[in-house]
Design an enzyme around this catalytic site. Structure first.
Site, PDB file in Angstrom:
ATOM      1  N   TRP A   8      -8.888   4.175   4.828  1.00 50.17           N
ATOM      2  CA  TRP A   8      -8.126   5.319   4.323  1.00 50.17           C
ATOM      3  C   TRP A   8      -7.508   6.184   5.418  1.00 50.17           C
ATOM      4  CZ3 TRP A   8     -10.535   8.032  -0.583  1.00 50.17           C
ATOM      5  CH2 TRP A   8     -10.307   7.204  -1.696  1.00 50.17           C
ATOM      6  N   LYS A   9      -7.982   6.063   6.644  1.00 47.50           N
ATOM      7  CA  LYS A   9      -7.474   6.921   7.736  1.00 47.50           C
ATOM      8  C   LYS A   9      -7.569   8.395   7.323  1.00 47.50           C
ATOM      9  CE  LYS A   9      -4.604   3.023   8.918  1.00 47.50           C
ATOM     10  NZ  LYS A   9      -3.427   2.466   9.530  1.00 47.50           N
ATOM     11  N   HIS A  96     -10.491   0.693  16.340  1.00 47.66           N
ATOM     12  CA  HIS A  96      -9.165   0.710  15.711  1.00 47.66           C
ATOM     13  C   HIS A  96      -8.126   1.149  16.747  1.00 47.66           C
ATOM     14  CE1 HIS A  96      -5.778   1.715  13.185  1.00 47.66           C
ATOM     15  NE2 HIS A  96      -6.330   0.939  12.267  1.00 47.66           N
ATOM     16  N   GLU A 165      -5.773  -7.004  14.296  1.00 47.77           N
ATOM     17  CA  GLU A 165      -4.664  -6.161  13.835  1.00 47.77           C
ATOM     18  C   GLU A 165      -3.634  -6.000  14.955  1.00 47.77           C
ATOM     19  OE1 GLU A 165      -5.884  -3.366  10.459  1.00 47.77           O
ATOM     20  OE2 GLU A 165      -6.568  -2.402  12.302  1.00 47.77           O
ATOM     21  N   GLY A 171       1.207  -0.519   9.731  1.00 40.91           N
ATOM     22  CA  GLY A 171       2.051   0.483   9.078  1.00 40.91           C
ATOM     23  C   GLY A 171       3.547   0.281   9.237  1.00 40.91           C
ATOM     24  N   SER A 208      -0.081  -4.154   7.623  1.00 38.74           N
ATOM     25  CA  SER A 208       0.931  -4.252   6.569  1.00 38.74           C
ATOM     26  C   SER A 208       0.603  -5.269   5.475  1.00 38.74           C
ATOM     27  CB  SER A 208       2.310  -4.552   7.171  1.00 38.74           C
ATOM     28  OG  SER A 208       2.728  -3.480   7.992  1.00 38.74           O
ATOM     29  N   GLY A 229      -4.709  -0.824   5.217  1.00 43.54           N
ATOM     30  CA  GLY A 229      -4.529   0.614   5.406  1.00 43.54           C
ATOM     31  C   GLY A 229      -3.782   1.218   4.235  1.00 43.54           C
ATOM     32  N   GLY A 230      -2.477   1.349   4.377  1.00 43.20           N
ATOM     33  CA  GLY A 230      -1.618   2.003   3.392  1.00 43.20           C
ATOM     34  C   GLY A 230      -1.902   1.610   1.951  1.00 43.20           C
TER      35      GLY A 230
HETATM   36  P1  PGA Z   1      -1.697  -0.856   7.311  1.00 45.10           P
HETATM   37  O1  PGA Z   1      -2.939  -0.414   8.250  1.00 45.10           O
HETATM   38  O2  PGA Z   1      -2.242  -1.785   6.260  1.00 45.10           O
HETATM   39  O3  PGA Z   1      -1.173   0.417   6.734  1.00 45.10           O
HETATM   40  O4  PGA Z   1      -0.713  -1.549   8.200  1.00 45.10           O
HETATM   41  C1  PGA Z   1      -3.915  -1.305   8.667  1.00 45.10           C
HETATM   42  C2  PGA Z   1      -4.931  -0.607   9.553  1.00 45.10           C
HETATM   43  O5  PGA Z   1      -4.539   0.189  10.397  1.00 45.10           O
HETATM   44  O6  PGA Z   1      -6.152  -0.837   9.436  1.00 45.10           O
END
Ligand code: PGA
Length: 247
Positions: A8-9, A96, A165, A171, A208, A229-230
């Site tokens: 979720w950041k 991360h 990643e 993102g 992504s 993430g998103g």
């Molecule tokens: P993202 O992020 O799916 O929004 O690209 C992945 C992450 O940073 O763990």
């Protein structure tokens, strides 16, 4: 076992738990549920209430980071693996790229992994090359360095998951080609096998990931799941990723 981990950041307040209730409902009814685990890493502020709420449910809660010391110390704003474990988290992300870019060194990351494992947290260790490194064909050497400088034969590999990643993919909507990602994942597993002298831990892909590109990723047998993430901030998007993966 496959993994769908939602990172979720800097997102979420107490009532955001509704998103997870929906995911948990789907997960508990899904005919494929024995084949995968769902782990969500909310911000520190929400770990305790969310972990309590999902204690006897299917979703597991993790933290997004931890401080590189064991229990208590005099570092302002730091949160240790011990403290995270005591409020009910079962996992933690370590390394991360957001945290690496804010100064996490290999030495710090090694201590984060060490003290997390010591406190019975499973570690999701993140690695990945940046755009320039990729352009200069340094991807493999960067990944090898990130893995060998931090992971150690004496760590219990059953409590470690690696998340690949590529930084240029986080993102951005950009993803590696199938061939590229297949080669890289196989390489990562080779390095891990040589570190642990045993079968490689699970290796996930992150960057992504969404419900439409997961169809391509699922063709790569070596990928054991995803760090999302998103798309993890929407129950529909997250559930659609799982649905399309098993379609
Ligand atoms: P993202 O992020 O799916 O929004 O690209 C992945 C992450 O940073 O763990």
């Amino acid at each position: 076992m496959r993994y769908f981990i939602g990172n979720w950041k800097m997102f979420g307040i107490p009532k955001s738990i509704n998103i997870l209730n929906k995911i948990n409902y789907f997960y508990s009814k899904d005919k494929n549920r024995q084949k995968y685990r769902v782990i969500i890493t909310p911000p520190y502020t929400l770990i305790e209430t969310y972990a309590k709420h999902f204690k006897n449910k299917r979703i597991s809660i993790g933290s997004q980071n931890c401080y590189q010391k064991d229990q208590f110390s005099s570092n302002t704003a730091a949160v240790s693996p011990f403290m995270i474990k005591k409020v009910g988290a079962k996992y933690t992300l370590v390394g991360h790229s957001d945290n690496r870019s804010e100064g996490d060194t290999n030495e710090m990351l090694k201590n984060k992994v060490l003290f997390s494992l010591k406190n019975n947290l499973k570690v999701v260790f993140c690695i990945g090359e940046n755009q320039t490194q990729k352009k200069n064909k340094k991807t493999f050497s960067v990944l090898k360095n990130q893995l060998t400088k931090v992971l150690d034969k004496k760590f219990n590999k059953n409590n470690i998951i690696v998340a690949y990643e590529p930084i240029w993919s986080i993102g951005t909507g950009k993803i590696p080609t199938k061939k590229e990602l297949e080669k890289t994942t196989i390489y990562i597993k080779q390095v891990l096998t040589s570190i642990f002298r045993k079968k490689s831990p699970a290796v996930l892909y992150g960057g992504s990931v969404d419900s439409s590109n997961v169809e391509m990723f699922k063709e790569i047998r070596e990928i054991d799941g995803f760090l999302i993430g998103g798309a993890s901030k929407s129950s529909k998007k997250f559930i659609d990723i799982i649905k399309n993966y098993y379609r």
